[in-house]
Design a protein around this motif. Sequence first.
Motif, PDB file in Angstrom:
ATOM      1  N   UNK A   1       0.792  -1.225   0.000  1.00  0.00           N
ATOM      2  CA  UNK A   1       0.000   0.000   0.000  1.00  0.00           C
ATOM      3  C   UNK A   1       0.820   1.268   0.000  1.00  0.00           C
ATOM      4  N   UNK A   2       2.107   1.173  -0.333  1.00  0.00           N
ATOM      5  CA  UNK A   2       2.961   2.355  -0.319  1.00  0.00           C
ATOM      6  C   UNK A   2       3.358   2.816   1.070  1.00  0.00           C
ATOM      7  N   UNK A   3       3.061   2.011   2.086  1.00  0.00           N
ATOM      8  CA  UNK A   3       3.371   2.389   3.471  1.00  0.00           C
ATOM      9  C   UNK A   3       4.720   1.791   3.862  1.00  0.00           C
ATOM     10  N   UNK A   4       5.625   2.616   4.327  1.00  0.00           N
ATOM     11  CA  UNK A   4       6.955   2.170   4.705  1.00  0.00           C
ATOM     12  C   UNK A   4       6.884   1.139   5.822  1.00  0.00           C
ATOM     13  N   UNK A   5       7.616   0.057   5.661  1.00  0.00           N
ATOM     14  CA  UNK A   5       7.724  -0.937   6.727  1.00  0.00           C
ATOM     15  C   UNK A   5       6.662  -2.007   6.721  1.00  0.00           C
ATOM     16  N   UNK A   6       5.748  -1.985   5.748  1.00  0.00           N
ATOM     17  CA  UNK A   6       4.730  -3.035   5.659  1.00  0.00           C
ATOM     18  C   UNK A   6       5.282  -4.153   4.777  1.00  0.00           C
ATOM     19  N   UNK A   7       5.470  -5.367   5.315  1.00  0.00           N
ATOM     20  CA  UNK A   7       5.993  -6.463   4.485  1.00  0.00           C
ATOM     21  C   UNK A   7       5.094  -6.703   3.280  1.00  0.00           C
TER      22      UNK A   7
END
Length: 290
Positions: free
Chosen positions: A123-129
């Motif tokens: 989802x473009x969210x930093x740190x989401x595997x």
Amino acid sequence: MAVIVPSQQEIQGPEPGRRRYGIFDAAVRPGPLGNGVIASGLTFAAEDCGISVVPYDPTCAAPHPEKPFAPGTAFVESNPYWLLTTYQCGTLGTTADDVRRRVRKRYDAGVQWAVEQQIWTGGGITGVPNLSATAPANIVVPAAPGAGAAISALEQAFHDQHGYTGVIHVNSTAQAAVQYAGLVGSQGGAGTMRTPLGNAWSFGSGYGVSGPAGEAPDAGFVWAFITPQVYLWETAVNQPDPVQTLDRTFNQWMAVAESVWAHAWVCDTVFAVQVPVAAPAVATAPAVPA
């Protein structure tokens, strides 16, 4: 003479059918998401990763009489993400309980799809595997055509590096091909579909078809990934009082249902392969790409 047509009587809507198969069946859900994880993410030691067991000859004639030591344990990290559903409608003839119920049903219907999309892209969210956007994956090239050869090569590569069963993630368009290849069964209980070797299937409608670094598949193929066991954490679904979120200027209910999620797999042993969607594979089917 005027004809009076009675308005239709609104009744309670019927309950939906069974939830479709997907990541909620293949993943383990160990418990609720705590406030500390919501604030700063989670981390844990990846203690079960790799195949580090080697033979050792204690005699003086051995070429390596000293016992070898493997590097220490890595850590898995994951950041949380918010998933929400909204619902807007006029207040005339509609109660707060109506919109509260409706927005929750909308949330329940779509949340698995949204989690699968997050697992696939982050989802473009930093740190989401994630599988196809930023996570590294080893690409497997099978030695023969067909979905069966592709998945068998994927499992072989994975178990060369991981001693436990994993989860195969693939868009549901590939289900018929792997089913035809005889690789989908129900052994293991709890409604989880598995391969004969015990790896769980996650046929995700919310998954994409792209591969590592967003690489598009060849025509007639989709990308599949295998990861170690996947874990999902979530908070309770929060629904603010619709009376408090009411738009009084335009007499509109503005209802919300939202929760916080996190997911992780137990180590970064991830492999990917292109799977043909044709079932069965025949001489005229596209060749497995190199």
